[in-house]
Every structure is written in structure tokens, then in C-alpha cells.
Write a protein that holds these residues in place. Structure first.
Motif, PDB file in Angstrom:
ATOM      1  N   ASP A  46     -11.430  -4.288   3.588  1.00  0.00           N
ATOM      2  CA  ASP A  46     -10.400  -4.187   2.541  1.00  0.00           C
ATOM      3  C   ASP A  46      -9.717  -2.824   2.595  1.00  0.00           C
ATOM      4  O   ASP A  46      -8.503  -2.715   2.391  1.00  0.00           O
ATOM      5  CB  ASP A  46     -11.015  -4.413   1.155  1.00  0.00           C
ATOM      6  CG  ASP A  46     -11.442  -5.859   0.926  1.00  0.00           C
ATOM      7  OD1 ASP A  46     -10.937  -6.747   1.652  1.00  0.00           O
ATOM      8  OD2 ASP A  46     -12.275  -6.091   0.036  1.00  0.00           O
ATOM      9  N   LEU A  47     -10.507  -1.796   2.879  1.00  0.00           N
ATOM     10  CA  LEU A  47      -9.946  -0.444   2.974  1.00  0.00           C
ATOM     11  C   LEU A  47      -9.025  -0.343   4.186  1.00  0.00           C
ATOM     12  O   LEU A  47      -7.945   0.251   4.110  1.00  0.00           O
ATOM     13  CB  LEU A  47     -11.079   0.577   3.071  1.00  0.00           C
ATOM     14  CG  LEU A  47     -10.690   2.053   3.062  1.00  0.00           C
ATOM     15  CD1 LEU A  47      -9.871   2.389   1.829  1.00  0.00           C
ATOM     16  CD2 LEU A  47     -11.942   2.916   3.128  1.00  0.00           C
ATOM     17  N   GLN A  49      -7.309  -2.760   5.482  1.00  0.00           N
ATOM     18  CA  GLN A  49      -6.088  -3.477   5.122  1.00  0.00           C
ATOM     19  C   GLN A  49      -5.210  -2.632   4.200  1.00  0.00           C
ATOM     20  O   GLN A  49      -3.980  -2.585   4.349  1.00  0.00           O
ATOM     21  CB  GLN A  49      -6.434  -4.802   4.447  1.00  0.00           C
ATOM     22  CG  GLN A  49      -5.228  -5.665   4.104  1.00  0.00           C
ATOM     23  CD  GLN A  49      -5.620  -6.990   3.477  1.00  0.00           C
ATOM     24  OE1 GLN A  49      -6.795  -7.263   3.257  1.00  0.00           O
ATOM     25  NE2 GLN A  49      -4.636  -7.824   3.185  1.00  0.00           N
ATOM     26  N   HIS A  50      -5.851  -1.937   3.265  1.00  0.00           N
ATOM     27  CA  HIS A  50      -5.127  -1.058   2.337  1.00  0.00           C
ATOM     28  C   HIS A  50      -4.393   0.049   3.111  1.00  0.00           C
ATOM     29  O   HIS A  50      -3.217   0.347   2.836  1.00  0.00           O
ATOM     30  CB  HIS A  50      -6.124  -0.460   1.343  1.00  0.00           C
ATOM     31  CG  HIS A  50      -5.494   0.248   0.186  1.00  0.00           C
ATOM     32  ND1 HIS A  50      -6.215   0.794  -0.846  1.00  0.00           N
ATOM     33  CD2 HIS A  50      -4.193   0.517  -0.113  1.00  0.00           C
ATOM     34  CE1 HIS A  50      -5.412   1.363  -1.708  1.00  0.00           C
ATOM     35  NE2 HIS A  50      -4.172   1.226  -1.281  1.00  0.00           N
ATOM     36  N   GLN A  53      -1.415  -1.386   4.998  1.00  0.00           N
ATOM     37  CA  GLN A  53      -0.306  -1.642   4.082  1.00  0.00           C
ATOM     38  C   GLN A  53       0.432  -0.351   3.753  1.00  0.00           C
ATOM     39  O   GLN A  53       1.663  -0.310   3.725  1.00  0.00           O
ATOM     40  CB  GLN A  53      -0.824  -2.303   2.800  1.00  0.00           C
ATOM     41  CG  GLN A  53      -1.289  -3.733   2.984  1.00  0.00           C
ATOM     42  CD  GLN A  53      -1.965  -4.293   1.735  1.00  0.00           C
ATOM     43  OE1 GLN A  53      -2.341  -3.550   0.826  1.00  0.00           O
ATOM     44  NE2 GLN A  53      -2.141  -5.607   1.712  1.00  0.00           N
ATOM     45  N   MET A  54      -0.324   0.706   3.520  1.00  0.00           N
ATOM     46  CA  MET A  54       0.293   1.980   3.164  1.00  0.00           C
ATOM     47  C   MET A  54       1.047   2.589   4.344  1.00  0.00           C
ATOM     48  O   MET A  54       2.042   3.307   4.164  1.00  0.00           O
ATOM     49  CB  MET A  54      -0.775   2.942   2.642  1.00  0.00           C
ATOM     50  CG  MET A  54      -0.212   4.140   1.901  1.00  0.00           C
ATOM     51  SD  MET A  54      -1.489   5.091   1.021  1.00  0.00           S
ATOM     52  CE  MET A  54      -1.848   3.989  -0.342  1.00  0.00           C
ATOM     53  N   TRP A  59       6.026  -0.480   2.738  1.00  0.00           N
ATOM     54  CA  TRP A  59       5.158  -0.222   1.603  1.00  0.00           C
ATOM     55  C   TRP A  59       5.921   0.443   0.468  1.00  0.00           C
ATOM     56  O   TRP A  59       6.676   1.389   0.671  1.00  0.00           O
ATOM     57  CB  TRP A  59       3.991   0.674   2.023  1.00  0.00           C
ATOM     58  CG  TRP A  59       3.018   0.942   0.904  1.00  0.00           C
ATOM     59  CD1 TRP A  59       2.142   0.067   0.354  1.00  0.00           C
ATOM     60  CD2 TRP A  59       2.836   2.181   0.197  1.00  0.00           C
ATOM     61  NE1 TRP A  59       1.407   0.659  -0.642  1.00  0.00           N
ATOM     62  CE2 TRP A  59       1.822   1.962  -0.766  1.00  0.00           C
ATOM     63  CE3 TRP A  59       3.429   3.435   0.282  1.00  0.00           C
ATOM     64  CZ2 TRP A  59       1.375   2.959  -1.628  1.00  0.00           C
ATOM     65  CZ3 TRP A  59       3.002   4.428  -0.573  1.00  0.00           C
ATOM     66  CH2 TRP A  59       1.984   4.200  -1.517  1.00  0.00           C
ATOM     67  N   GLY A  61       4.262   1.297  -2.741  1.00  0.00           N
ATOM     68  CA  GLY A  61       3.182   1.453  -3.698  1.00  0.00           C
ATOM     69  C   GLY A  61       3.405   2.641  -4.620  1.00  0.00           C
ATOM     70  O   GLY A  61       4.498   3.221  -4.696  1.00  0.00           O
ATOM     71  N   ASP A  65      -2.059   4.209  -6.178  1.00  0.00           N
ATOM     72  CA  ASP A  65      -2.578   3.579  -4.958  1.00  0.00           C
ATOM     73  C   ASP A  65      -3.063   4.645  -3.980  1.00  0.00           C
ATOM     74  O   ASP A  65      -4.122   4.509  -3.365  1.00  0.00           O
ATOM     75  CB  ASP A  65      -1.497   2.721  -4.286  1.00  0.00           C
ATOM     76  CG  ASP A  65      -1.133   1.506  -5.093  1.00  0.00           C
ATOM     77  OD1 ASP A  65      -2.002   0.972  -5.796  1.00  0.00           O
ATOM     78  OD2 ASP A  65       0.042   1.083  -5.025  1.00  0.00           O
ATOM     79  N   TYR A  66      -2.246   5.691  -3.807  1.00  0.00           N
ATOM     80  CA  TYR A  66      -2.648   6.763  -2.900  1.00  0.00           C
ATOM     81  C   TYR A  66      -3.911   7.451  -3.401  1.00  0.00           C
ATOM     82  O   TYR A  66      -4.838   7.715  -2.623  1.00  0.00           O
ATOM     83  CB  TYR A  66      -1.540   7.800  -2.734  1.00  0.00           C
ATOM     84  CG  TYR A  66      -2.070   9.052  -2.067  1.00  0.00           C
ATOM     85  CD1 TYR A  66      -2.371   9.056  -0.711  1.00  0.00           C
ATOM     86  CD2 TYR A  66      -2.352  10.197  -2.818  1.00  0.00           C
ATOM     87  CE1 TYR A  66      -2.918  10.171  -0.103  1.00  0.00           C
ATOM     88  CE2 TYR A  66      -2.894  11.313  -2.212  1.00  0.00           C
ATOM     89  CZ  TYR A  66      -3.178  11.301  -0.858  1.00  0.00           C
ATOM     90  OH  TYR A  66      -3.735  12.391  -0.260  1.00  0.00           O
ATOM     91  N   HIS A  68      -6.334   6.290  -5.262  1.00  0.00           N
ATOM     92  CA  HIS A  68      -7.506   5.443  -5.044  1.00  0.00           C
ATOM     93  C   HIS A  68      -7.938   5.471  -3.577  1.00  0.00           C
ATOM     94  O   HIS A  68      -9.127   5.559  -3.271  1.00  0.00           O
ATOM     95  CB  HIS A  68      -7.192   4.003  -5.469  1.00  0.00           C
ATOM     96  CG  HIS A  68      -7.168   3.821  -6.950  1.00  0.00           C
ATOM     97  ND1 HIS A  68      -6.655   2.696  -7.567  1.00  0.00           N
ATOM     98  CD2 HIS A  68      -7.579   4.629  -7.965  1.00  0.00           C
ATOM     99  CE1 HIS A  68      -6.766   2.821  -8.877  1.00  0.00           C
ATOM    100  NE2 HIS A  68      -7.311   3.979  -9.146  1.00  0.00           N
ATOM    101  N   LEU A  69      -6.957   5.368  -2.679  1.00  0.00           N
ATOM    102  CA  LEU A  69      -7.268   5.385  -1.253  1.00  0.00           C
ATOM    103  C   LEU A  69      -7.917   6.707  -0.850  1.00  0.00           C
ATOM    104  O   LEU A  69      -8.894   6.734  -0.080  1.00  0.00           O
ATOM    105  CB  LEU A  69      -6.002   5.151  -0.432  1.00  0.00           C
ATOM    106  CG  LEU A  69      -6.183   5.181   1.092  1.00  0.00           C
ATOM    107  CD1 LEU A  69      -7.088   4.037   1.540  1.00  0.00           C
ATOM    108  CD2 LEU A  69      -4.839   5.095   1.802  1.00  0.00           C
TER     109      LEU A  69
END
Length: 373
Positions: A46-47, A49-50, A53-54, A59, A61, A65-66, A68-69
Motif C-alpha cells: 500500500d505504501l 502504491q501511495h 501515486q505521489m 497527482w 493530493g 497526504d505528504y 502521512h507518507l
């Protein structure tokens, strides 16, 4: 350095290929570096994929979002370190420091206000491992007018220099970069990103096969080079720029590939073959232009395992002798992570790690910010 007993450092590297967190334990004694333990800690799917996406140009976002990442990556980096300590049966107090590169999200050395952005909060790493952590290695060089990349040439000179042979070190990660080492130790060292290494090959492979990389280059070997598309790709202005220069996925991505293919109906395998040829040709052209004296091309990074890419580089660089860094005693999979362990040591000892002749900075600088245990 003069240590009577080895000092241990950990290096962390997560590159543009997103194939995992390269985690190494290095010992330093009497001017030498030795790889003691290593593992590639898998990124959570999942990370991954995140991050993809970024990194996408589409993107849109938020700062949340940043944030959290940044935290999630810091936690994963700490988990990688703790897994390595368990493997090595060492305690945190036995490690002098961790050198963490972080995960590059954007590298913009030619912006009106140049910047580079790496995620993976070093506060989390230090807190969750109990080890002093050094991170943010690139921005000081950029503040001094440099490209902030590539940084590994300083390490390449320290471990691969020969007074008898003109060597060029080729690191094929997501991007490909060269370090030009002639036989005069006092001569300036040159280095730069030649362009895409594995990044386009890997992205295209994942899109059409679901595999994260083209094992041995077998898929590329099955296709055919498309001359018109290759010519369009080679016209990209980046390849004609003189060093110092560096680039990233914000430039070379699948959107770029689609633009160069110009909506032609192409077999996916043919595009893979053409992208592999692009990497090989741009490397060889860069060597011809900037390091024509090269006698040995010493290769490290994940691309060393792509046999078809190796063959195409050899074809275009003949008669230069191709070697793996393994032939010089350094496992090619871990050279870049080892470099960041070495950078951490340089920082703690108050020594510079950048090379102005490579990055274009105004002078040597001590790189990295220190986050105490």
C-alpha cells in the motif's frame, strides 16, 4: 580514521525503482569499509502504491497526504534497521549512526528556486531504533549552488580509484549515473546522471506484466527496437546538457514515454526493447562525450543483473572492459546504501561529502542533519 577497533554504521537507501529499502551494516577500520550484513526490506504494498501515486504527474493530493507518507516511510526505515540489527545480533548502542537517504519525491535542481524533497522522517528512525540518524544529505549542496546529485562519486573515489587504470563507475539504479575516475588522485572527479537507468524499464514492465522488473532483460530481448521512437527519445534536451546535471522521475516517466511514442500502435515488448536500448545508448554517448579515456566501466546497482542491458552497453561501449563492482570486492546491490553509511561517518567526523566538480557547488560542504538518539 585510525580506529583500533571497527566502527559500525548503517546505510539506508530507497531508490526510484521502489524495490525495497536497501539496508546495510558497514564496518570502518584503517581507511577501509567492509559490508558486514545486508538486507532488502520490502516496502509495504500500500505504501509503494501511495508513493507511485505521489510521483505521478497527475497527482493532486494534499500536504496531509505528504505528511502521512513521510511518517509511514520513517517508520518503515526504522523497521528495516531493527530487522538488520536482529540479523546481525547487535545492539543499537554498538552502532555509531544511521545514514538515511530517504525516498525522493521530487528533485528539481533547475527550478527558479532549486530544491529536492526526500520523505522518511529521520525523527521516527532515531526514536524507534535508539540510534543517531543522519539524513537530508542533498539540500546543503543545493544551497551552495550545486545539483545535490549525484553524491555517490565521493564514495566511488574512496573505494574504486586506481592509479593504473582509467575507470568510470556506472550506477544503474532508477537513474543511471557516472563517476569518472582517471589515474591521477589529485585530478577533479566528474559525475552526473546520464538519464534513465531502470526507471522506465521497470515502470513499463509493471504496467504490462505486473512484474516490478524485467528479470535478466528477457522481455526486452523478446522484442524489437523501434528506430523512430528511439530517435524521438534521444532528442530529449536532457541528453545534450553538459555536466553538472541530474534528473529524476518527474522528468522521465510513463507520460514521457507516451509522448515519445506519439500514439503509435506498438507492441509492449517492442517498447521495452526500445527503452532498454535508450538506457544503453545514453550511457555510451555520455562516456564518449565526457570520459573517452575510460578503460574499465565498473557497474553497480540493480541494473547489473539485467543481462540484456549489460550486453547492449557492452555493444555500444566496445572496446571498453565491463566489470561488476563485485570484481573489485564490493557487492553491486549494496554500493549505494554503503555510500550513505560512509556519508554518515563523514558527517559525524565533520568532513565534507560533496564534490564540487560533480555537483557544481561553490565548494566542499559537510552534508546531512544529525538527529541524536
Amino acid at each position: 580514521m585510525g580506529e583500533s577497533t571497527p566502527s559500525y554504521y548503517i546505510g539506508l537507501m530507497s531508490g526510484t525503482s521502489l524495490d525495497g529499502i536497501d539496508t546495510v551494516l558497514a564496518s570502518f577500520e584503517h581507511q577501509s569499509v567492509q559490508l558486514q550484513h545486508a538486507l532488502c526490506y520490502p516496502l509495504d504494498s500500500d505504501l509503494r502504491q501511495h508513493i507511485n501515486q505521489m510521483l505521478s504527474p497527475e497527482w493532486h493530493g494534499s500536504l496531509v497526504d505528504y505528511g502521512h507518507l513521510d511518517q509511514l516511510l520513517g517508520i518503515q526505515f526504522a523497521q528495516a534497521v531493527n530487522a538488520l540489527l536482529e540479523q546481525a545480533q547487535l545492539e543499537p548502542k554498538q552502532i555509531k549512526a544511521i545514514g538515511s537517504h530517504g525516498q525522493t519525491l521530487c528533485h528539481a535542481p533547475n527550478a527558479s528556486l532549486p530544491f529536492t524533497l526526500q520523505a522518511g522522517d529521520p525523527n521516527q528512525i532515531s526514536e524507534r531504533t535508539g540510534i543517531t540518524t543522519i539524513a537530508d544529505f542533498r539540500r546543503r549542496d543545493m544551497a551552495a549552488g550545486g545539483q545535490g546529485a549525484p553524491l555517490v562519486p565521493a564514495f566511488h573515489r574512496a573505494v574504486f580509484f586506481s592509479s593504473e587504470t582509467h575507470r568510470t563507475v556506472l550506477n544503474i539504479g532508477g537513474l543511471a549515473n557516472l563517476t569518472v575516475l582517471n589515474t591521477d588522485r589529485d585530478a577533479p572527479v566528474y559525475g552526473f546522471d546520464t538519464g534513465p537507468g531502470n526507471t522506465l524499464i521497470d515502470q513499463w514492465c509493471f504496467k504490462y506484466t505486473g512484474q516490478h522488473y524485467d528479470k535478466n532483460g528477457d522481455w526486452a530481448r523478446s522484442g524489437n527496437i523501434h528506430p523512430e521512437v528511439l530517435e524521438a527519445m534521444l532528442k530529449d534536451p536532457y541528453f545534450k546538457l553538459a555536466p553538472p546535471k541530474s534528473t529524476g522521475r518527474e522528468h522521465f516517466n510513463l507520460g514521457w514515454v507516451a509522448q515519445k511514442c506519439s500514439h503509435r500502435e506498438l507492441a509492449p515488448a517492442d517498447v521495452q526493447t526500445t527503452l532498454t536500448e535508450l538506457t544503453a545508448i545514453t550511457i555510451s554517448q555520455a562516456i564518449q562525450a565526457q570520459a573517452p579515456q575510460t578503460q574499465e566501466l565498473v557497474i553497480c546497482g540493480g541494473g547489473v543483473h539485467n543481462r540484456y542491458l549489460w550486453e547492449r552497453i557492452q555493444y555500444h561501449c566496445d572496446p571498453i572492459k565491463l566489470l561488476s563492482t563485485a570484481d573489485l570486492g564490493a557487492d553491486p546491490d549494496w554500493v549505494e546504501a554503503l555510500a550513505f553509511a560512509w556519508f554518515a561517518k563523514q558527517t559525524l567526523e565533520g568532513k565534507p561529502s560533496n564534490m564540487p566538480s560533480v555537483t557544481g557547488a561553490r565548494g566542499e560542504r559537510i552534508l546531512g542533519a544529525i538527529y541524536p538518539a
